[in-house]
Motif scaffolding. Structure first.
Motif: not given
Ligand code: PMP
Ligand code: GLN
Length: 380
Positions: A94-96, A99, A120, A165, A169, A197, A199-200, A228, A231, A239
């Motif tokens: 996942g992006a989480a 990051l 975020y 970002n 978000n 970031d 992800v979008y 991600s 997304k 994940r």
């Molecule tokens: N960054 C932003 C701005 C998000 O909104 C999110 C959540 N979707 C994430 C990171 C984490 O993404 P992921 O679910 O791929 O870990």
């Protein structure tokens, strides 16, 4: 037992809180950002196929080569820059995790990290747990644009990282070419790392092009960009995502990554590598979500919730100040418990609790659900 919390001021994430409240009250959950429609059956089939074929052991630490190669190709097509799949791309959980790992790798105690608030909710605790100091640049309603002269005033000799970002978000705003050029000029000849970031990246509207840091030659030399698949392919529970950056930064990133997750689930990596061969799987997303945004707004026409602007993401902000002056946390809670639609209060993403009477609603839902939510929100 006694221990000292590393995050004494951190509670449970708002997404968990609001989703639990929605479930408890059987409310339509437009709070936490996730689609309620299925992933593409073809992608699911591919995962199962690779499982059956026996791709079930550890993947290489940095990710399956075929996936990194197709990602390099995708990035080349989109951003006119071809990262080396061997040294400049790492597949993450996942992006989480991307990051968090990037922050772990580069932020030392006492280092300052500039973030864009509303931010975020992962950023601040991730910085703090490594002894870093988050420095907030406050984006303001209704446009949430960056004034780069003001932003420049936050940079000090202690600034180690700038975390951006876009699309953003929770605000749905985007950074444009001129923004990235300002950032490139501001960070030139410094040792500041930019963590971007993105992800979008594929959820951007009105024909706007996503402005990745990877498009800008000087900027990308100091940047790690995070993406991600959750997304992009409606699979937030899988994940899986990836991080792109120059070899020297990526080598440092991988020192942490290898002992954090080691590697990411194998069959999904093979499946995604195959699936990404068809670029329509991601190129059509903007129009898909733009239609959803517009449909949702049409169901909200006449509501006393005033829509702000959404250039990207699958979130829309609404101003409720003509309905109530209560704090946004109380309003979001009441919307869930009394009106049956769960929302996210925006103040939780500001460290000073700035409350502009604005909530965030997620429109990554079927038309049926959006219609039902719209009808309930009309009554507020
Ligand atoms: N960054 C932003 C701005 C998000 O909104 C999110 C959540 N979707 C994430 C990171 C984490 O993404 P992921 O679910 O791929 O870990
Ligand atoms: N990114 C999602 C959102 O903004 C939530 C992700 C999560 O719950 N960890 O709603």
């Amino acid at each position: 037992m006694q221990f000292t919390s590393k995050l004494p001021n951190t509670g449970t994430t708002i997404f968990t809180i609001m989703s639990a409240l929605a479930a408890e009250h059987k409310a339509i959950n437009l709070s936490q950002g996730f689609p309620n429609f299925p992933t593409d059956p073809h992608l699911n089939e591919l995962v199962y196929q690779y499982m059956k074929e026996g791709y079930n052991q550890y993947a290489p630490m940095a990710g399956v080569p075929a996936l990194r190669e197709i990602l390099s190709h995708k990035i080349h097509q989109l951003f006119d820059f071809k990262p080396d799949p061997t040294t400049e791309i790492t597949v993450t959980a996942g992006a989480a995790q991307g990051l968090f790992t990037a922050i772990a790798a580069f932020v030392h105690p006492g280092d300052e990290v500039i973030i864009l608030e509303p931010a975020y909710d992962l950023y601040r605790p991730a910085i703090e747990v490594f002894g870093g100091i988050p420095v907030a640049y406050e984006l303001k309603a209704p446009r949430y644009a960056v004034d780069w002269d003001e932003f420049a005033g936050l940079i000090t000799p202690k600034t180690r990282m700038i975390l951006i970002n876009t699309p953003h978000n929770p605000t749905g705003s985007i950074l444009r070419k001129a923004d990235l050029e300002k950032l490139e000029a501001l960070t030139a000849d410094t040792n500041i790392i930019v963590l971007s970031d993105e992800v979008y990246e594929h959820l951007i509207y009105e024909g706007e092009e996503h402005q990745s840091v990877l498009r800008f030659p000087q900027l990308r030399e100091r940047s790690l960009a995070v993406y991600s698949f959750g997304k992009t392919f409606h699979a937030t529970g899988w994940r899986i995502g990836y991080c792109v950056g120059p070899a020297a930064l990526m080598a440092e990133f991988r020192k942490i990554h290898q002992f954090n997750v080691f590697s990411v689930n194998t069959p999904m990596q093979y499946a995604l590598a195959k699936y990404l061969e068809d670029e329509n799987t991601y190129l059509n997303l903007s129009s898909f979500f733009e239609k959803k945004r517009d449909f949702f707004l049409s169901t909200m026409r006449g509501s006393r919730l005033q829509p702000l602007h959404c250039d990207g993401t699958y979130f829309h902000l609404f101003d409720y100040s003509s309905i109530s002056q209560e704090p946004d946390t109380a309003f979001a809670r009441r919307l869930t418990t009394e009106f049956g639609v769960a929302a996210i209060p925006v103040s939780v993403f500001y460290s000073d609790g700035r409350d502009d009477k604005i909530i965030r609603l997620c429109f990554a839902k079927t038309e049926e659900m959006l219609e039902e939510a719209g009808a309930l929100l009309q009554k507020v």
